[in-house]
Enzyme design. Structure first.
Site, PDB file in Angstrom:
ATOM      1  N   ARG A 107      82.242  37.482  19.284  1.00 59.54           N
ATOM      2  CA  ARG A 107      81.441  38.606  20.764  1.00 59.54           C
ATOM      3  C   ARG A 107      82.747  38.823  21.802  1.00 59.54           C
ATOM      4  O   ARG A 107      82.391  39.954  22.725  1.00 59.54           O
ATOM      5  CB  ARG A 107      80.537  37.109  21.558  1.00 59.54           C
ATOM      6  CG  ARG A 107      78.649  36.940  20.403  1.00 59.54           C
ATOM      7  CD  ARG A 107      78.343  36.137  21.250  1.00 59.54           C
ATOM      8  NE  ARG A 107      77.739  36.319  22.126  1.00 59.54           N
ATOM      9  CZ  ARG A 107      77.156  35.179  22.819  1.00 59.54           C
ATOM     10  NH1 ARG A 107      76.768  33.306  22.656  1.00 59.54           N
ATOM     11  NH2 ARG A 107      76.651  35.733  24.386  1.00 59.54           N
ATOM     12  N   ARG A 144      71.017  29.098  22.998  1.00 59.58           N
ATOM     13  CA  ARG A 144      70.615  30.451  21.859  1.00 59.58           C
ATOM     14  C   ARG A 144      71.576  30.021  21.393  1.00 59.58           C
ATOM     15  O   ARG A 144      72.796  29.234  20.629  1.00 59.58           O
ATOM     16  CB  ARG A 144      71.619  32.092  22.956  1.00 59.58           C
ATOM     17  CG  ARG A 144      71.069  32.031  23.728  1.00 59.58           C
ATOM     18  CD  ARG A 144      71.211  33.097  24.682  1.00 59.58           C
ATOM     19  NE  ARG A 144      72.300  34.236  24.540  1.00 59.58           N
ATOM     20  CZ  ARG A 144      72.973  35.008  24.770  1.00 59.58           C
ATOM     21  NH1 ARG A 144      72.502  35.487  25.639  1.00 59.58           N
ATOM     22  NH2 ARG A 144      73.740  35.997  24.130  1.00 59.58           N
ATOM     23  N   LYS A 193      76.243  37.228  34.154  1.00 62.88           N
ATOM     24  CA  LYS A 193      75.658  38.476  34.445  1.00 62.88           C
ATOM     25  C   LYS A 193      74.525  38.482  34.684  1.00 62.88           C
ATOM     26  O   LYS A 193      74.105  38.743  35.549  1.00 62.88           O
ATOM     27  CB  LYS A 193      76.090  39.959  33.410  1.00 62.88           C
ATOM     28  CG  LYS A 193      77.027  39.545  32.516  1.00 62.88           C
ATOM     29  CD  LYS A 193      77.738  41.104  31.884  1.00 62.88           C
ATOM     30  CE  LYS A 193      77.044  40.912  30.526  1.00 62.88           C
ATOM     31  NZ  LYS A 193      78.157  40.141  30.434  1.00 62.88           N
ATOM     32  N   ARG A 253      75.817  26.042  27.788  1.00 67.02           N
ATOM     33  CA  ARG A 253      75.321  26.676  28.774  1.00 67.02           C
ATOM     34  C   ARG A 253      73.290  26.168  27.343  1.00 67.02           C
ATOM     35  O   ARG A 253      73.665  26.212  26.663  1.00 67.02           O
ATOM     36  CB  ARG A 253      75.106  27.667  28.763  1.00 67.02           C
ATOM     37  CG  ARG A 253      75.234  29.195  27.939  1.00 67.02           C
ATOM     38  CD  ARG A 253      75.320  30.192  28.051  1.00 67.02           C
ATOM     39  NE  ARG A 253      75.674  31.554  27.294  1.00 67.02           N
ATOM     40  CZ  ARG A 253      75.727  32.845  27.256  1.00 67.02           C
ATOM     41  NH1 ARG A 253      75.786  32.901  28.889  1.00 67.02           N
ATOM     42  NH2 ARG A 253      75.542  33.721  26.595  1.00 67.02           N
ATOM     43  N   ARG A 271      77.492  48.816  25.841  1.00 67.51           N
ATOM     44  CA  ARG A 271      78.768  48.121  25.607  1.00 67.51           C
ATOM     45  C   ARG A 271      79.675  49.160  25.196  1.00 67.51           C
ATOM     46  O   ARG A 271      80.323  48.488  24.194  1.00 67.51           O
ATOM     47  CB  ARG A 271      77.360  47.339  24.418  1.00 67.51           C
ATOM     48  CG  ARG A 271      77.579  45.309  25.162  1.00 67.51           C
ATOM     49  CD  ARG A 271      76.903  44.744  24.376  1.00 67.51           C
ATOM     50  NE  ARG A 271      77.397  43.465  24.691  1.00 67.51           N
ATOM     51  CZ  ARG A 271      76.546  42.394  24.837  1.00 67.51           C
ATOM     52  NH1 ARG A 271      75.514  43.046  25.637  1.00 67.51           N
ATOM     53  NH2 ARG A 271      76.533  41.159  24.650  1.00 67.51           N
TER      54      ARG A 271
HETATM   55  P1  AMP Z   1      73.637  39.598  25.380  1.00 68.17           P
HETATM   56  O1  AMP Z   1      72.243  38.751  25.609  1.00 68.17           O
HETATM   57  O2  AMP Z   1      74.034  39.969  25.883  1.00 68.17           O
HETATM   58  O3  AMP Z   1      75.170  38.689  24.963  1.00 68.17           O
HETATM   59  O4  AMP Z   1      73.700  39.856  24.330  1.00 68.17           O
HETATM   60  C1  AMP Z   1      73.376  38.926  22.623  1.00 68.17           C
HETATM   61  C2  AMP Z   1      73.268  40.045  21.171  1.00 68.17           C
HETATM   62  O5  AMP Z   1      72.812  40.791  21.280  1.00 68.17           O
HETATM   63  C3  AMP Z   1      75.445  40.201  21.699  1.00 68.17           C
HETATM   64  O6  AMP Z   1      76.106  39.689  20.575  1.00 68.17           O
HETATM   65  C4  AMP Z   1      74.611  41.725  20.455  1.00 68.17           C
HETATM   66  O7  AMP Z   1      74.511  41.558  18.983  1.00 68.17           O
HETATM   67  C5  AMP Z   1      73.486  42.331  21.136  1.00 68.17           C
HETATM   68  N1  AMP Z   1      73.225  43.280  21.823  1.00 68.17           N
HETATM   69  C6  AMP Z   1      72.992  42.940  23.325  1.00 68.17           C
HETATM   70  N2  AMP Z   1      73.167  44.233  24.034  1.00 68.17           N
HETATM   71  C7  AMP Z   1      73.308  45.169  23.299  1.00 68.17           C
HETATM   72  C8  AMP Z   1      74.453  46.115  23.248  1.00 68.17           C
HETATM   73  N3  AMP Z   1      74.026  46.887  24.635  1.00 68.17           N
HETATM   74  N4  AMP Z   1      74.733  46.656  22.339  1.00 68.17           N
HETATM   75  C9  AMP Z   1      74.675  45.890  20.760  1.00 68.17           C
HETATM   76  N5  AMP Z   1      74.845  44.716  21.073  1.00 68.17           N
HETATM   77  C10 AMP Z   1      73.750  44.230  21.723  1.00 68.17           C
END
Ligand code: AMP
Length: 216
Positions: A172, A161, A13, A127, A88
């Site tokens: 996740r 990360r 994404k 990554r 989400r």
């Molecule tokens: P991402 O970078 O999108 O993979 O997000 C990393 C982490 O941030 C996720 O595993 C969640 O813990 C938190 N997170 C990001 N976006 C959301 C969201 N829209 N709702 C809830 N948690 C989020």
């Protein structure tokens, strides 16, 4: 253009959002990036989110909805935005709908990136990004041309990360299937869901997206 990129962690994404930004002249709004910035800055939101993110669970709806609502009001969102990692949960999708209606804005498209779970673990755990310019690399799939040196800016520091490890990835993916996948029928019923093959190579995914979304 206001759109959502929907797909599991590691679907690509963020990579595609970067490309669509240039094509359509719109900004990427990644709740994950915003939360990581809050954690790094040690803000109240960051303190609340840190352990949840490390466990691979979802941060509470009120936190992320608040972050997005404030961000959408900023001047650079005027031409539109790509939501990456938000919504989400169904509650977030409903809050987004109410928020956009209140601001007299409309969602144009939701693009689902389909990728099998088996591929995702490898993609995520391998990554890393340049600490200076954020260019993305992968241990197996996309290494810098000269080992240890960023192709884009020539720097030698890289970041991984904290949640890109094998244990957290499982949580996740579970969160995605249980809490985020229900958004697919939600947006399909509204007639705005489009699907691309997230397992194709990066350029091909971009091509499919532009074909679905129309020229920039
Ligand atoms: P991402 O970078 O999108 O993979 O997000 C990393 C982490 O941030 C996720 O595993 C969640 O813990 C938190 N997170 C990001 N976006 C959301 C969201 N829209 N709702 C809830 N948690 C989020």
């Amino acid at each position: 253009m206001r759109m959502i990129l929907l797909g599991p962690p590691g679907a690509g994404k963020g990579t595609q959002a970067q490309r669509l930004m240039d094509t359509y002249g719109i900004v990427q709004l990644s709740t994950g990036d915003m939360l990581r910035a809050a954690v790094a800055a040690g803000t109240e939101v960051g303190l609340r989110a840190k352990s949840v993110m490390e466990a691979g669970a979802l941060v509470s709806d009120d936190i992320v909805v608040g972050i997005i609502s404030d961000r959408v009001d900023e001047a650079d969102c005027k031409n539109g935005f790509i939501l990456d990692g938000f919504p989400r949960t169904l509650a977030q999708a409903e809050a987004l709908e109410a928020m956009l209606t209140e601001k007299a804005l409309r969602l144009d498209a939701v693009v689902e990136m389909q990728v099998d779970d088996g591929l995702l673990v490898d993609r995520i755990t391998g990554r890393y990004t340049c600490a200076n310019c954020g260019a993305g690399y992968h241990d197996k799939n996309l290494q810098p041309k000269v080992a240890g040196i960023c192709d884009n800016c020539g720097r030698t520091e890289f970041n991984r990360r904290a949640d890109d490890n094998a244990e957290t990835v499982v949580s996740r993916l579970k969160a995605y299937h249980e809490q985020t996948a229900p958004l697919l029928p939600f947006y399909r019923d509204k007639g705005i869901l489009k699907t691309v093959d997230g397992m194709a190579d990066i350029d091909e995914v971009t091509r499919q997206m532009k074909a679905l979304l129309g020229a920039g």
